[in-house]
Scaffold this active site. Structure first.
Site, PDB file in Angstrom:
ATOM      1  N   ASP A 224      82.988 139.633  31.848  1.00 58.26           N
ATOM      2  CA  ASP A 224      83.733 138.716  30.979  1.00 58.26           C
ATOM      3  C   ASP A 224      83.061 137.357  30.967  1.00 58.26           C
ATOM      4  O   ASP A 224      81.962 137.196  31.503  1.00 58.26           O
ATOM      5  CB  ASP A 224      85.189 138.616  31.451  1.00 58.26           C
ATOM      6  N   HIS A 264      89.021 133.327  30.030  1.00 55.89           N
ATOM      7  CA  HIS A 264      89.425 134.690  29.713  1.00 55.89           C
ATOM      8  C   HIS A 264      89.215 135.641  30.883  1.00 55.89           C
ATOM      9  O   HIS A 264      90.076 136.463  31.210  1.00 55.89           O
ATOM     10  CB  HIS A 264      88.634 135.155  28.485  1.00 55.89           C
ATOM     11  N   SER A 463      92.956 142.749  25.655  1.00 54.94           N
ATOM     12  CA  SER A 463      92.300 142.057  26.769  1.00 54.94           C
ATOM     13  C   SER A 463      93.093 142.211  28.045  1.00 54.94           C
ATOM     14  O   SER A 463      92.530 142.292  29.132  1.00 54.94           O
ATOM     15  CB  SER A 463      92.159 140.559  26.462  1.00 54.94           C
TER      16      SER A 463
END
Length: 541
Positions: A224, A264, A463
């Site tokens: 990520d 994220h 996600s």
């Protein structure tokens, strides 16, 4: 039109076209493009241009030229600058008109039967310089052809692919990816009462599974944007292992964020394996985290390197909450809904290596978020790869989240947040979501103005669903580490709850194989998955 083939000789290529209203500028290695473009000549060349995109790691900027502009004169001015490596037209996807950048790197794989010495002879005869001999495929290289520049690289690689000794050959193409997020609440782990005393019973039954398994001894690699590995929920001996940063320009910083925008990965990692000691538990709280920072565009050489690294460094499970850019989930007319996104041969081979050679041959279990475009995941080369488990999102009403992608390649779903569709006729999410999203880890005060420890209640999208499913795989392997990748995949199908609603229509129905286009095999049930893993262990003994 320019054709590029990510497959083998007789596979169907995909087509790109030149957009002469766009201008790409790249500097020589070791120079900063921003400084290069600070001179009077550069200002004259770029007068009236709009900066559309800056790919920092490759140090490429894309500008939109003003209407009726003389592109050739502007390119000539830029090419005269000593530190400009390239100034030219931009290739775009013919459907979406999104830029597709090409580097001077070429991925080339010879057939397996060729000897190493024979490969070297051909490389030399073709005038190629080796940049990397890749470790995840036999007779495979990233190479450079010093005599070829610009778009000619596409023609050259197509010609070489016609040779019988060459299996794959294509330029390194870079596209902007998209994280799968939409934008005390751990209702995804157990039956929970949330705001206004609303009881939510739409979990993956994780808390009950924790009585039997918490992911001990299992490593989850999360690929990520960045990770706050100093967060309290990732503390403890052996919690963080094999960390690596695949971004060339800031590799020394490790996997940590450069700024508050890179958050994220921290949230995704928390869903998978946060300790649960302060403010949020992961699905597999006692699993180790392998944080792999990757912010390069899709298709970059480093993308494949990340999968090889994860497998080589001992990852059991790999979670990827990203993929190609998508159409807007609430706009059925968005042309990106029908875009087919092929997978670079280098990335495809690296995924296959991890799935077949990882875990000492038992194979890493690899997850991708199916996508948030309310479109067919079968067009996405990442989530539809046959060695990948594509995870969709379901909401707190036991239904598909409105944005969640669907299709034959969807394997299962995991609880996540939802969005209320602006069209009341939209059926998969007619009920108003009762929760804001998933509670998980967020950046600590070191990276953002927050009070330690930092958490968010609004992480959502596939996600969030993807690392949740990865956490369940860690629970399964924690109680039965001898399972191979295929066995884990089947357990994740067999454990599912068949959720849905009559309004879902044909896509929501389960076929004779127990599969639905909207839900895959259904919503994962962690407790049932652990029981199935233990049953296999007993039967094997």
């Amino acid at each position: 039109m320019v054709e590029v083939n990510f497959g083998k000789q007789h596979d169907r290529p995909f087509v790109l076209q030149k957009n002469r209203q766009l201008l790409a500028v790249r500097s020589h290695a070791g120079t900063q493009l921003a400084q290069t473009l600070c001179c009077e000549s550069a200002h004259a060349a770029l007068e009236g241009c709009e900066l559309l995109l800056h790919v920092e790691d490759a140090d490429v900027q894309i500008f939109k030229l003003p209407g009726h502009s003389d592109a050739s004169q502007r390119k000539a001015l830029l090419r005269e600058l000593p530190d400009v490596r390239f100034a030219g037209s931009v290739l775009v996807d013919p459907i979406t008109q999104e830029p597709v950048l090409y580097t001077e790197n070429i991925f080339l794989k010879f057939i397996d039967s060729l000897k190493a010495t024979e490969c070297m002879v051909i490389l030399q005869a073709l005038g190629l310089m080796i940049k990397q001999q890749v470790p995840y495929a036999k007779n495979a290289f990233f190479v450079h052809h010093p005599a070829t520049h610009g778009i000619d690289i596409c023609t050259l690689t197509s010609e070489w692919l016609e040779r019988d000794e060459i299996e794959y050959c294509h330029p390194e193409l870079l596209r902007q990816g998209q994280r799968r997020a939409i934008h005390a609440n751990q209702w995804h782990l157990k039956k929970t009462t949330v705001t206004y005393q609303v009881e939510i019973d739409a979990s993956a039954n994780v808390e009950a599974a924790h009585e039997l398994a918490q992911g001990e001894g299992i490593v989850i690699a999360v690929i990520d944007d960045a990770f706050d590995i100093d967060h309290p929920e990732f503390s403890g001996e052996g919690k963080v292992v094999g960390a690596k940063n695949f971004d060339r320009r800031n590799a020394k910083g490790g996997p940590r964020p450069l700024n508050a925008l890179e958050r994220h990965g921290t949230a995704a990692a928390g869903v998978a394996c946060a300790n649960g000691e302060d403010g949020a538990s992961g699905v597999a709280p006692k699993a180790s985290l392998m944080p792999l920072k990757l912010t390069k565009p899709l298709g970059a050489r480093a993308e494949a390197d990340a999968f090889f690294w994860a497998a080589d460094q001992g990852a059991d499970v790999i979670s990827c909450s990203w993929g190609p850019a998508e159409g807007h989930w609430a706009d059925p007319a968005d042309p990106r809904h029908t875009q087919v996104f092929p997978l670079a041969a280098s990335t495809r081979l690296a995924i296959e290596y991890a799935a077949t050679k990882g875990r000492n041959g038992k194979g890493c279990v690899i997850f991708f978020g199916a996508g948030n475009g309310n479109e067919c995941a079968d067009n996405d080369g990442y989530s539809s790869h046959p060695h990948v488990i594509a995870v969709g999102a379901c909401n707190d009403q036991n239904r598909r989240s409105a944005y969640s992608d669907y299709g034959k390649s969807l394997w299962c779903c995991f609880p996540s947040g939802d969005q209320k569709h602006p069209d009341p006729k939209f059926k998969p999410a007619t009920s108003i979501p009762q929760t804001r999203g998933i509670r998980t880890t967020d950046l600590s005060a070191k990276f953002a103005a927050a009070t330690l420890p930092a958490y968010t209640d609004t992480f959502s999208g596939t996600s969030s669903a993807c690392p949740g499913a990865a956490g369940i795989a860690a629970l399964v392997l924690g109680v039965n580490p001898e399972l191979d990748r295929s066995a884990v995949r089947q357990i994740l199908a067999d454990c599912c709850d068949k959720i849905g609603h009559p309004d879902d229509g044909p896509r929501g129905q389960y076929d004779e194989n127990g599969h639905s286009h909207y839900y895959g095999h259904g919503r994962l049930n962690a407790l049932r998955a652990v029981h199935l893993a233990l049953e296999r262990k007993t039967n094997a003994g």
